[in-house]
Structure formats: structure tokens, C-alpha cells
Design an enzyme around this catalytic site. Structure first.
Site, PDB file in Angstrom:
ATOM      1  CG  ASP A  82      -2.294 -20.167   0.252  1.00 36.33           C
ATOM      2  OD1 ASP A  82      -1.550 -20.123   1.261  1.00 36.33           O
ATOM      3  OD2 ASP A  82      -1.972 -20.768  -0.791  1.00 36.33           O
ATOM      4  CE1 TYR A 129      -2.859  -3.130   0.199  1.00 35.62           C
ATOM      5  CE2 TYR A 129      -4.019  -2.124   2.024  1.00 35.62           C
ATOM      6  CZ  TYR A 129      -3.910  -3.130   1.092  1.00 35.62           C
ATOM      7  OH  TYR A 129      -4.839  -4.138   1.050  1.00 35.62           O
ATOM      8  CE  LYS A 173       1.339 -18.090  -1.853  1.00 28.73           C
ATOM      9  NZ  LYS A 173       0.445 -19.271  -1.718  1.00 28.73           N
TER      10      LYS A 173
HETATM   11  C1  IPM Z   1      -9.011  -0.751   6.114  1.00 30.39           C
HETATM   12  C2  IPM Z   1      -9.473  -0.187   4.801  1.00 30.39           C
HETATM   13  C3  IPM Z   1      -8.357   0.688   4.228  1.00 30.39           C
HETATM   14  C4  IPM Z   1      -7.141  -0.179   4.074  1.00 30.39           C
HETATM   15  C5  IPM Z   1      -8.692   1.402   2.906  1.00 30.39           C
HETATM   16  C6  IPM Z   1      -9.910   2.276   3.047  1.00 30.39           C
HETATM   17  C7  IPM Z   1      -7.524   2.188   2.369  1.00 30.39           C
HETATM   18  O1  IPM Z   1      -9.820  -1.199   3.941  1.00 30.39           O
HETATM   19  O2  IPM Z   1      -8.707   0.029   7.029  1.00 30.39           O
HETATM   20  O3  IPM Z   1      -8.956  -1.968   6.219  1.00 30.39           O
HETATM   21  O4  IPM Z   1      -7.046  -0.932   3.116  1.00 30.39           O
HETATM   22  O5  IPM Z   1      -6.285  -0.148   4.925  1.00 30.39           O
END
Ligand code: IPM
Ligand code: MG
Length: 361
Positions: A227, A146, A195
Site C-alpha cells: 500500500d 492467480y 504485505k
Molecule cells: C497482465 C494482465 C493479465 C494478468 C490478465 C489479462 C490475466 O492484466 O498481464 O497484467 O493479470 O496477468
């Protein structure tokens, strides 16, 4: 004690559920002699509407000046909301990722508990959940996919997208230490999820977790492939105590775990850094389809407020009182629509908040 709390009501059901959590906090204040200085903060779509961006630098500075942040949810309907016509870095979710990074909130705690009273809402067979279960998902929150570099470009005439998954050993070590510390206060078992049969980042994860485990001889460590973990969560959820995992795996597994508990509307969360500061939010999303209808379940947000009292303010007694109040209301048979079952009493968002606040004595 006066508590300085930043409040991000956010989008969708966010404002409704945060209002109920504040109602419960206010009652705790009355009964136990605390006062609050609330600082309203804009983030997500609510910030885009006013400032054109999902979070401003000023907002981050104000957030830093608070002792803790209570949040609802952010985001809208990706098909219909104008927020999703903006480039990805300006959409509501980018605000949440930015504040997590800016405040270094690397440790995300998502407790998934099956309340005895909600067994009926659990989709699993009764024999699998007999005696209930209680697990803590520890999700790394500021690294991995992310936050890696990403790009979309044309290569050899084909549109090609790339997201990169990077972890350094220090990022893994600090979340692993948190995971083991928490396990020491629980049932002393850590399931580290990766994984490692495919990914280098997972092989490093496993190695560092092994190293950290040496300082915790009382804690049983097991490794599980992601998984398999997804499968085990529905096959035998009772086996888990602390699930320790990286960002994306934790995102996915925590949603799965929440459904096993009956509803995502029950799942609280805390995002912590190295200090006492934390951001507390329900694990569920903004649920735009039910926003404004007064039917959302505020319990996850109320339980997040309890986590805030416990982790950021060391108010364990007050946190336990809120948790007990939630259990009491469930025992009395009150349910929001997401956890409703036959013979129970259906209530709306604000009535649920009133009932829980009523048990803070
Ligand atoms: C969470 C949500 C967020 C994430 C999104 C909204 C960016 O899904 O807090 O789990 O993926 O962290
Ligand atoms: Mg998620």
C-alpha cells in the site's frame, strides 16, 4: 541468424500493434542480416472463436518449439463479448495464465521509463519527475493468487468465494535471484514489495528475499509494504530501481507505474523461464474500445520485440537500435493519441510503425 518466433496477435488492438512490431523486426532483419520463421498461434478470444477454448494443447506444443513468442493482447469487452458468457476457465484470460504456467514463465520484467520527450504526458507535477525515472518491475508470474485453488460455493445459505495465495520458498527464491541479477546490471537497488504486516505468504517472501540478498552485497535491499508502494509510485517515483514483488501486487503496481510514465501504451514486458525462451508482450490490455480504429499505440509492442531480441537472442545491438529509433521518433514530435500533447504531430498505429522502422538504419 534465423529466428523462430511464435506470434500471438490475439484480440482487440493485438493484431494492429503486433503488425507494427513485425514491420520493425523485418526492417532490423533487412539491415542486420536476420531472417524470421514466424509461426502464427491462436490464443484468447481468437482461439475460442475457432476451437472453443482460449488455448489448445497443440498450440502450447507449437509454442514450445519456438525460440520466443511475440504477443499482442487477449480479451474483449466483458460486458458485450460472448467470450465472457463462458465459464471462467474458458475465457480469454485463462489462455494467457495457462501458457505462462505451461512454459514456466515465472519472471515478468516490466520496465517503466519516463522518456524526457513524454514528460508532458506524465500526470505528475514536474518537480516530482525532474530528470526522469527508470524502474524495472519484476513480477512473479506463475504463483500466488492467480494460480491458487479457487471455488465458489454456498455456505450456511450464503454464496461464498475463496481464492488461495500460496508461495513456496523455491518460487520466491528463483524470482528474487532474477531480481538481484537485474539490479546488478542497473542501479543496484531492490525494493521488495509485500504485505508482511498481514500475510504469511509475504512474511516468507521477506525472509527468502533477505537470504538471497546476502549473495549480493553490492545491492541495497529495502522492503516496502504494497500500500505504501502504491503511494510512493506517485509521490517519488525516482526512488525506485528494481521493484521485486509477487504476482497480484506486480499486476496492480505495473499498471500504476505505466500511467506515471504517461501511458500504458509505452510499457513493454518480458516473461522468462530458466532458459532463453521468453514471451514478450505489451503490458496493456486489448483495449476493445479502440480496436480496429488504427489509433492504438504500438510502441509497447515494438519495445517488447526489442526485449525479445535482447533476452532470447542476445542481439543487444539490434535491441538498442529499436529503442533508439523509438526515442528518435518521439523527439521528432510524433505521437499517438494516448500520448498526444499540444504542438505535437498526431499519427496512427501504422504510421508510428513506419516512422520507427524508418529509423532502423
Ligand atoms: C497482465 C494482465 C493479465 C494478468 C490478465 C489479462 C490475466 O492484466 O498481464 O497484467 O493479470 O496477468
Ligand atoms: Mg495486468
Amino acid at each position: 541468424m534465423n529466428l523462430k518466433i511464435g506470434v500471438i496477435k490475439g484480440d482487440g488492438i493485438g493484431p494492429e500493434v503486433v503488425t507494427e512490431a513485425m514491420k520493425v523486426l523485418d526492417k532490423v532483419g533487412e539491415v542486420y542480416g536476420h531472417t524470421y520463421s514466424y509461426e502464427q498461434l491462436l490464443m484468447g478470444g481468437a482461439s475460442i472463436d475457432v476451437h472453443g477454448v482460449p488455448i489448445t494443447d497443440e498450440m502450447i506444443e507449437t509454442a514450445k518449439s519456438c525460440e520466443a513468442i511475440l504477443m499482442g493482447s487477449i480479451g474483449g469487452d466483458a460486458k458485450t463479448s460472448p467470450w465472457y458468457k463462458l465459464e471462467p476457465s474458458k475465457r480469454p484470460e485463462a489462455g494467457l495464465l495457462k501458457i505462462r504456467k505451461a512454459l514456466n514463465l515465472f519472471a515478468n520484467l516490466r520496465p517503466a521509463v519516463l522518456y524526457d520527450e513524454l514528460k508532458g504526458a506524465c500526470p505528475l507535477k514536474e518537480e516530482l519527475t525532474e530528470g526522469g525515472f527508470d524502474m524495472m518491475i519484476m513480477r512473479e508470474l506463475t504463483g500466488g493468487l492467480y494460480f491458487g485453488e479457487r471455488k465458489t460455493e454456498e455456505i450456511d445459505g450464503l454464496m461464498t468465494a475463496c481464492d488461495s495465495l500460496t508461495y513456496n520458498e523455491e518460487e520466491i527464491r528463483r524470482i528474487a535471484i532474477r531480481g538481484f541479477d537485474i539490479a546488478m546490471k542497473r542501479n543496484k537497488k531492490v525494493t521488495s514489495v509485500d504485505k508482511a504486516n498481514v500475510l504469511d505468504s509475504s512474511r516468507l517472501w521477506r525472509k527468502v528475499v533477505e537470504e538471497v540478498s546476502k549473495d549480493y552485497p553490492e545491492v541495497t535491499l529495502e522492503h516496502m509494504l504494497v500500500d505504501n508502494c502504491a503511494m510512493q509510485l506517485v509521490k517519488n517515483p525516482k526512488q525506485f530501481d528494481v521493484i521485486l514483488t509477487e504476482n497480484m501486487f506486480g499486476d496492480i503496481l505495473s499498471d500504476e507505474a505505466s500511467m506515471v510514465t504517461g501511458s500504458i501504451g509505452m510499457l513493454a514486458s518480458a516473461s522468462l523461464n530458466e532458459t532463453k525462451f521468453g514471451l514478450y508482450e505489451p503490458s496493456g490490455g486489448s483495449a476493445p474500445d479502440i480496436a480496429g480504429k488504427g489509433i492504438a499505440n504500438p510502441i509497447a509492442t515494438i519495445l517488447s520485440a526489442a526485449m525479445m531480441l535482447r533476452f532470447s537472442f542476445d542481439l543487444d545491438r539490434e535491441a538498442s537500435v529499436i529503442e533508439a529509433a523509438v526515442e528518435k521518433v518521439l523527439e521528432e514530435g510524433y505521437r499517438t493519441i494516448d500520448i498526444m500533447s499540444e504542438g505535437k504531430t498526431l499519427v496512427g498505429t501504422s504510421e508510428m510503425g513506419d516512422l520507427i522502422a524508418g529509423h532502423i538504419i
